[in-house]
Design a protein around this motif. Sequence first.
Motif, short mmCIF file in Angstrom:
data_model
loop_
_atom_site.label_atom_id
_atom_site.label_comp_id
_atom_site.label_asym_id
_atom_site.label_seq_id
_atom_site.Cartn_x
_atom_site.Cartn_y
_atom_site.Cartn_z
N THR A 71 51.20 28.00 65.10
CA THR A 71 51.49 28.92 63.99
C THR A 71 52.68 28.44 63.17
O THR A 71 52.68 28.54 61.94
CB THR A 71 51.75 30.34 64.51
N LEU A 72 53.69 27.90 63.85
CA LEU A 72 54.82 27.33 63.12
C LEU A 72 54.38 26.14 62.27
O LEU A 72 54.85 25.96 61.14
CB LEU A 72 55.92 26.89 64.10
N ALA A 73 53.46 25.34 62.81
CA ALA A 73 52.92 24.21 62.04
C ALA A 73 52.14 24.73 60.83
O ALA A 73 52.27 24.20 59.71
CB ALA A 73 52.02 23.36 62.92
N PHE A 74 51.31 25.77 61.04
CA PHE A 74 50.55 26.36 59.94
C PHE A 74 51.50 26.97 58.91
O PHE A 74 51.29 26.82 57.69
CB PHE A 74 49.62 27.44 60.49
N HIS A 75 52.54 27.64 59.38
CA HIS A 75 53.53 28.25 58.48
C HIS A 75 54.19 27.18 57.61
O HIS A 75 54.42 27.39 56.41
CB HIS A 75 54.59 28.97 59.32
N THR A 76 54.46 26.03 58.20
CA THR A 76 55.07 24.92 57.45
C THR A 76 54.17 24.46 56.32
O THR A 76 54.62 24.22 55.20
CB THR A 76 55.34 23.73 58.41
N ASN B 141 61.07 33.60 76.82
CA ASN B 141 60.57 32.42 77.53
C ASN B 141 59.72 31.54 76.62
O ASN B 141 59.76 30.31 76.71
CB ASN B 141 59.75 32.85 78.75
N THR B 142 58.96 32.19 75.72
CA THR B 142 58.13 31.43 74.78
C THR B 142 59.01 30.62 73.83
O THR B 142 58.81 29.41 73.65
CB THR B 142 57.22 32.36 73.97
N ALA B 143 59.99 31.29 73.23
CA ALA B 143 60.86 30.62 72.26
C ALA B 143 61.64 29.49 72.91
O ALA B 143 61.79 28.40 72.32
CB ALA B 143 61.81 31.63 71.63
N LYS B 144 62.14 29.71 74.14
CA LYS B 144 62.92 28.68 74.82
C LYS B 144 62.09 27.44 75.12
O LYS B 144 62.63 26.34 75.26
CB LYS B 144 63.50 29.25 76.12
N LEU C 79 51.50 31.86 79.57
CA LEU C 79 52.69 31.46 78.83
C LEU C 79 52.44 30.17 78.07
O LEU C 79 52.89 29.99 76.94
CB LEU C 79 53.87 31.30 79.79
N THR C 80 51.71 29.24 78.71
CA THR C 80 51.39 27.98 78.04
C THR C 80 50.60 28.24 76.76
O THR C 80 50.87 27.62 75.73
CB THR C 80 50.56 27.08 78.97
N ASP C 81 49.63 29.15 76.82
CA ASP C 81 48.85 29.49 75.62
C ASP C 81 49.72 30.12 74.54
O ASP C 81 49.57 29.83 73.35
CB ASP C 81 47.72 30.46 75.99
N GLN C 82 50.66 30.97 74.96
CA GLN C 82 51.55 31.60 73.98
C GLN C 82 52.43 30.55 73.30
O GLN C 82 52.67 30.61 72.09
CB GLN C 82 52.43 32.64 74.67
N ILE C 83 52.91 29.59 74.09
CA ILE C 83 53.74 28.53 73.53
C ILE C 83 52.93 27.68 72.55
O ILE C 83 53.38 27.38 71.43
CB ILE C 83 54.31 27.64 74.65
N SER D 61 62.66 24.50 64.97
CA SER D 61 62.37 24.62 66.40
C SER D 61 63.64 24.92 67.19
O SER D 61 63.63 25.69 68.16
CB SER D 61 61.70 23.35 66.91
N GLN D 62 64.77 24.30 66.80
CA GLN D 62 66.04 24.57 67.47
C GLN D 62 66.57 25.95 67.12
O GLN D 62 67.16 26.65 67.96
CB GLN D 62 67.07 23.51 67.08
N LEU D 63 66.35 26.36 65.87
CA LEU D 63 66.82 27.67 65.42
C LEU D 63 66.11 28.80 66.16
O LEU D 63 66.74 29.79 66.56
CB LEU D 63 66.58 27.80 63.91
N VAL D 64 64.79 28.64 66.36
CA VAL D 64 64.02 29.65 67.08
C VAL D 64 64.56 29.82 68.50
O VAL D 64 64.69 30.93 69.02
CB VAL D 64 62.52 29.26 67.11
N LYS D 65 64.88 28.70 69.15
CA LYS D 65 65.43 28.77 70.50
C LYS D 65 66.75 29.51 70.53
O LYS D 65 67.03 30.30 71.45
CB LYS D 65 65.64 27.35 71.05
N ALA D 66 67.59 29.26 69.52
CA ALA D 66 68.91 29.89 69.48
C ALA D 66 68.83 31.39 69.19
O ALA D 66 69.50 32.20 69.82
CB ALA D 66 69.78 29.20 68.43
N ILE D 67 67.96 31.76 68.25
CA ILE D 67 67.86 33.17 67.85
C ILE D 67 67.18 34.01 68.93
O ILE D 67 67.60 35.13 69.22
CB ILE D 67 67.08 33.29 66.52
N PHE D 68 66.13 33.43 69.53
CA PHE D 68 65.37 34.18 70.54
C PHE D 68 65.61 33.58 71.93
O PHE D 68 64.67 33.21 72.64
CB PHE D 68 63.89 34.18 70.19
N ALA D 69 66.88 33.49 72.29
CA ALA D 69 67.25 32.84 73.55
C ALA D 69 66.73 33.58 74.77
O ALA D 69 66.60 33.00 75.85
CB ALA D 69 68.77 32.72 73.63
N ASP D 70 66.45 34.88 74.63
CA ASP D 70 65.96 35.68 75.76
C ASP D 70 64.44 35.62 75.90
O ASP D 70 63.87 36.28 76.76
CB ASP D 70 66.41 37.13 75.62
#
Length: 627
Positions: free
Chosen positions: A96-101, A126-129, A86-90, A115-124
Amino acid sequence: MSSSTKRPRYVCTFTDTLKQRFPIMKDGREPTEVFCSICNNHFSIKFKGGADIEKHILTEKHKKNSLTVSSNTKIDSLFQPQSSGLTDQISAAEATLAFHTVKHHQSFKSMDCTSQLVKAIFADSNTAKSISCARTKTEAIVTGVISPWVIEQVQVSLQNVNFLGVSTDASNHGAEKIFPIMIQFFDWQEGIKTKLLDVLSTPNENANTITEIIKTSLQKYDLLMKCVSFTADNANVNFGGVNRQPGQNVWTNLKNFLDKDIVGVGCPAHILHNCIQHGTDNLHIDIESVVMKLFNYFSVYTVRTEALKDISEYIDVNYQKLLFHSKTRWLSLFPAIERILKMYEPLKQYFLSTPGVPITLKNFFENELSEVYLFLAHSLMSIFQTKIEDIEKENNSVLDIKRILESTHEILVARANANFMPLKVRELLAKCTAENQEVFKHDLKNMYKTCVEYLIKWMTPLDDFKVFNWLMLKKGQMIDFDQIALSIHYLNGKGIHIDDVKLFDEIASLNSFLTKQEEAFFDVMLHALWANIFKTIGISRLPEILRICQYIFAITAQNANVERVFSIMGAQWSKERNRLNVSSIRALLLVQYNLKSLTCEAFYKSIIKEKNLLKKVSSNIKYDKTN
């Protein structure tokens, strides 16, 4: 000091560093607030940052709540350790988000929201949270992890490469003089590769300074002895003028420092651009000046533009906006002239009927030769437009460039010998007075003559490469060893040894292979053709030919790739992103240019396997400025 002149107090925010120092604290309702998960309340850190958090932790209320939590449940249960998977996935998600930026020219500040939006959209998820990647951390990932990783990949690709070429140019960003250091080399599987090796700022752009930054960049990655060419624009500081006089210039400095005869290549697009300018300087009308004045006259004046639209509608001409031309943009003059020709009649009526217009523009439209000169310039530019577009292809070899310049020369000589005039020019010229016809014919002759002489003078340094013409393979062509003997002699003069006995046997094998290939096999760019040959036959059977190809395809043939870096820099380092410093823009450019063909999805799939990189993303090493 009055209250109106006091400096504003620095505002503290909940940075990624603070989040790591105080894991029990979470993001607050705004950047200057934090939420204490123990006390279940928000408090401000606006004035003292970390000191405010430490002060809160020492309060009786927080201590009491901590004891309560401790008695009811083990504190570890509140913060379950994440599995390595999970740590690797996070870490991969944050990278990837940094690269996307970077990839899509977004600001680091946008990640506060993302970063806050990702948490809200993908609340279910574990990686996004678990993603915690606001502006500070995003910039640290780009500068401290991804950009060093990119350079590592470049170094790996250079391990089996014998030769490379280097090129650079300067761009001003405010008081900063920015120099990208580009390298080119031949990959036997993919062909010519260009990479951005470094981006440096300098206090000036004299020969010694430019030489020093090139030496520093190449030495840093142990590439000095692989350098066989230097490419830049044709300024005296780079090559000492058209006659390549030895002295205080970058090319001479590099040759002296390396103690070998490296090749010097002036940018061919720059040569063709100057060729046009010198040719049209012989005309009685300054076409380029007129193009720029016309655009500036209408560009920001609505009343003038509306008046021109009314005239266009009245004489039944479809109104089209005039185009901008910059003296430093080689491909902007042709479409700008073309647009003026389409709008010529409305423009002429406007300037001949409107009081108070610039006298230069009024005189232009009163001159019966004005439209004739425009069509002539348009005809001449049509040659150069196509040739410059061909030159600016990213992976052109020096042999491709030589061929393009030679074909341009042939066209100009043919036109000069025939005193060629397009039919439209002939038609318009016939309506002019005899005196003006003679003036125009005299200008035409001088224009062609000047273009031809200028081109011959600046093409001379490329004559040396004719000994490699046998590399330009065609269907049915057999390679003659006598041609290759000239190449061997040339390379010996550069200190490069080729085994002629082995090479003879390789040529025999290659000729046998080429006779069996269809026409389509040869219908690709030259460097790609040779890459296909090495992939099909195998480099173990053609080591001497590979060595020759690595040399000739390492020579950077144009400076357009440096200009591409400047374009990326302009998109990244905008007025809205004026707080970026040189080290940050260096990292952005290294990532943006060297990974330009990589999609965000492909980047994620690539780095999810890079355990060392992911470890750096999750560690504090990314914040180390010396990293």
